[in-house]
Design a protein around this motif. Structure first.
Motif, PDB file in Angstrom:
ATOM      1  N   GLN A 187      32.994  21.627  50.243  1.00 30.95           N
ATOM      2  CA  GLN A 187      34.198  22.442  50.107  1.00 30.95           C
ATOM      3  C   GLN A 187      34.125  23.767  50.853  1.00 30.95           C
ATOM      4  O   GLN A 187      35.128  24.490  50.951  1.00 30.95           O
ATOM      5  N   LEU A 188      32.961  24.120  51.375  1.00 30.55           N
ATOM      6  CA  LEU A 188      32.793  25.432  51.995  1.00 30.55           C
ATOM      7  C   LEU A 188      33.714  25.657  53.195  1.00 30.55           C
ATOM      8  O   LEU A 188      34.247  26.760  53.388  1.00 30.55           O
ATOM      9  N   GLU A 189      33.916  24.634  54.010  1.00 26.62           N
ATOM     10  CA  GLU A 189      34.787  24.804  55.175  1.00 26.62           C
ATOM     11  C   GLU A 189      36.218  25.095  54.743  1.00 26.62           C
ATOM     12  O   GLU A 189      36.923  25.893  55.372  1.00 26.62           O
ATOM     13  N   ASN A 190      36.641  24.467  53.633  1.00 27.36           N
ATOM     14  CA  ASN A 190      37.990  24.720  53.118  1.00 27.36           C
ATOM     15  C   ASN A 190      38.133  26.145  52.585  1.00 27.36           C
ATOM     16  O   ASN A 190      39.234  26.696  52.540  1.00 27.36           O
ATOM     17  N   LEU A 191      36.993  26.732  52.195  1.00 27.55           N
ATOM     18  CA  LEU A 191      37.007  28.084  51.637  1.00 27.55           C
ATOM     19  C   LEU A 191      36.770  29.156  52.695  1.00 27.55           C
ATOM     20  O   LEU A 191      36.783  30.351  52.384  1.00 27.55           O
ATOM     21  N   ARG A 192      36.556  28.725  53.928  1.00 31.92           N
ATOM     22  CA  ARG A 192      36.167  29.680  54.979  1.00 31.92           C
ATOM     23  C   ARG A 192      37.173  30.817  55.131  1.00 31.92           C
ATOM     24  O   ARG A 192      36.787  31.991  55.226  1.00 31.92           O
ATOM     25  N   ASP A 211      27.278  29.675  37.331  1.00 33.00           N
ATOM     26  CA  ASP A 211      27.629  30.086  35.975  1.00 33.00           C
ATOM     27  C   ASP A 211      27.986  28.851  35.166  1.00 33.00           C
ATOM     28  O   ASP A 211      28.813  28.028  35.605  1.00 33.00           O
ATOM     29  N   ILE A 212      27.357  28.717  33.987  1.00 36.25           N
ATOM     30  CA  ILE A 212      27.570  27.533  33.152  1.00 36.25           C
ATOM     31  C   ILE A 212      28.091  27.950  31.784  1.00 36.25           C
ATOM     32  O   ILE A 212      27.508  28.808  31.112  1.00 36.25           O
ATOM     33  N   THR A 213      29.203  27.362  31.372  1.00 33.52           N
ATOM     34  CA  THR A 213      29.717  27.535  30.015  1.00 33.52           C
ATOM     35  C   THR A 213      29.672  26.178  29.327  1.00 33.52           C
ATOM     36  O   THR A 213      29.171  25.202  29.900  1.00 33.52           O
ATOM     37  N   GLU A 214      30.201  26.096  28.129  1.00 34.23           N
ATOM     38  CA  GLU A 214      30.181  24.824  27.403  1.00 34.23           C
ATOM     39  C   GLU A 214      30.984  23.746  28.123  1.00 34.23           C
ATOM     40  O   GLU A 214      30.711  22.559  27.964  1.00 34.23           O
ATOM     41  N   SER A 215      31.982  24.143  28.907  1.00 36.61           N
ATOM     42  CA  SER A 215      32.859  23.144  29.517  1.00 36.61           C
ATOM     43  C   SER A 215      32.983  23.239  31.035  1.00 36.61           C
ATOM     44  O   SER A 215      33.580  22.357  31.657  1.00 36.61           O
ATOM     45  N   GLY A 225      33.020  38.413  45.953  1.00 36.98           N
ATOM     46  CA  GLY A 225      33.930  38.390  44.806  1.00 36.98           C
ATOM     47  C   GLY A 225      34.718  37.102  44.698  1.00 36.98           C
ATOM     48  O   GLY A 225      35.872  37.092  44.259  1.00 36.98           O
ATOM     49  N   ILE A 226      34.094  36.001  45.100  1.00 32.32           N
ATOM     50  CA  ILE A 226      34.761  34.693  45.103  1.00 32.32           C
ATOM     51  C   ILE A 226      34.054  33.755  44.131  1.00 32.32           C
ATOM     52  O   ILE A 226      32.822  33.759  44.031  1.00 32.32           O
ATOM     53  N   SER A 227      34.825  32.956  43.440  1.00 31.71           N
ATOM     54  CA  SER A 227      34.253  31.928  42.564  1.00 31.71           C
ATOM     55  C   SER A 227      34.948  30.605  42.832  1.00 31.71           C
ATOM     56  O   SER A 227      36.134  30.567  43.184  1.00 31.71           O
ATOM     57  N   ALA A 228      34.192  29.509  42.681  1.00 30.42           N
ATOM     58  CA  ALA A 228      34.730  28.174  42.925  1.00 30.42           C
ATOM     59  C   ALA A 228      34.357  27.267  41.762  1.00 30.42           C
ATOM     60  O   ALA A 228      33.167  27.090  41.459  1.00 30.42           O
TER      61      ALA A 228
END
Length: 235
Positions: A187-192, A211-215, A225-228
């Motif tokens: 997916q990195l190229e799509n996020l470029r 980052d891991i949560t319960e779900s 400052g980007i999250s995927a």
């Protein structure tokens, strides 16, 4: 919480037992009553791995992060968010077959999936033989008085002495994390364009954390400052 039919607490341990019982019934953390080796990843609890039985100290006062150690210990089975109090045994009774007898007599339906049909052991292991087998990371069946035979209720161990279920869980998690890594790379190229808007100039490497949560599992790129979102159990 459920008590076995023969459960009895010695008078000198009542206060500690009442304290622990309050923690159990109110859903609080029981770590303070466990072994001090609980946080040692190299520690191998042979009774837990073999029979699925936890042991709890019944002290009355805290000493650091743990309750004061006691000789006699509460043995219990924890399955599906239920606490099955087997009894209070002397320290070192790790292979006392009465433990499994009590579990079978009181809650056979709870451990039914570990029953081995059509098998009867003609030469039951003595307590010492079972302890010796555990020391060399061996697995064994256990046959109770009415002839019912069980495979290791705790899952058993691999040759390295680690719990079978824990090893399988680790392997599944490793495969899953590898899948997430490959998905992110795809997916990195799509996020470029998004990265470039945040100052990305074509650096060959990007620093990210998972980052891991319960779900959810999310890749976070703190520099930009980007999250995927990589995986969500809600989708």
């Amino acid at each position: 919480m459920v008590l076995a039919d023969t459960f009895s607490c010695p008078q000198n341990l009542v206060t500690g037992w009442e304290r622990l019982k309050h923690l159990i019934e109110s859903g609080q953390d029981l770590t303070s009553n466990l072994s001090k080796l609980i946080n040692n990843l190299n520690n191998k609890d042979s009774m837990l791995n073999d029979w699925g039985v936890h042991h709890f100290h019944l002290g009355e006062t805290m000493e650091g992060d743990f309750i004061k150690r006691t000789g006699p210990l509460l043995f219990a089975l924890l399955i599906d968010n239920k606490f099955y109090a087997i009894g209070i045994f002397e320290h070192g009774s790790w292979a006392d077959q009465d433990i499994v007898e009590i579990i079978h007599r009181n809650w056979s339906s709870v451990i039914e999936k570990y029953q081995i049909k059509g098998v009867v052991s003609s030469t039951p292991l003595t307590e010492q033989e079972r302890l010796n087998l555990r020391k060399v990371n061996g697995n064994s069946l256990v046959t109770v008085q009415d002839g019912t035979t069980y495979a290791p209720i705790g899952g058993g161990v691999v040759s390295a002495g680690l719990n079978v279920q824990a090893v399988m869980s680790k392997d599944r998690q490793r495969v899953f994390l590898r899948y997430l890594e490959e998905y992110l790379e795809s997916q990195l190229e799509n996020l470029r364009t998004t990265f470039e808007k945040q100052g990305y100039n074509g650096e060959p490497e990007l620093e990210a954390r998972l980052d891991i949560t319960e779900s959810e599992y999310t890749a976070v790129f703190p520099k930009y400052g980007i999250s995927a979102l990589l995986f969500s159990a809600n989708k």
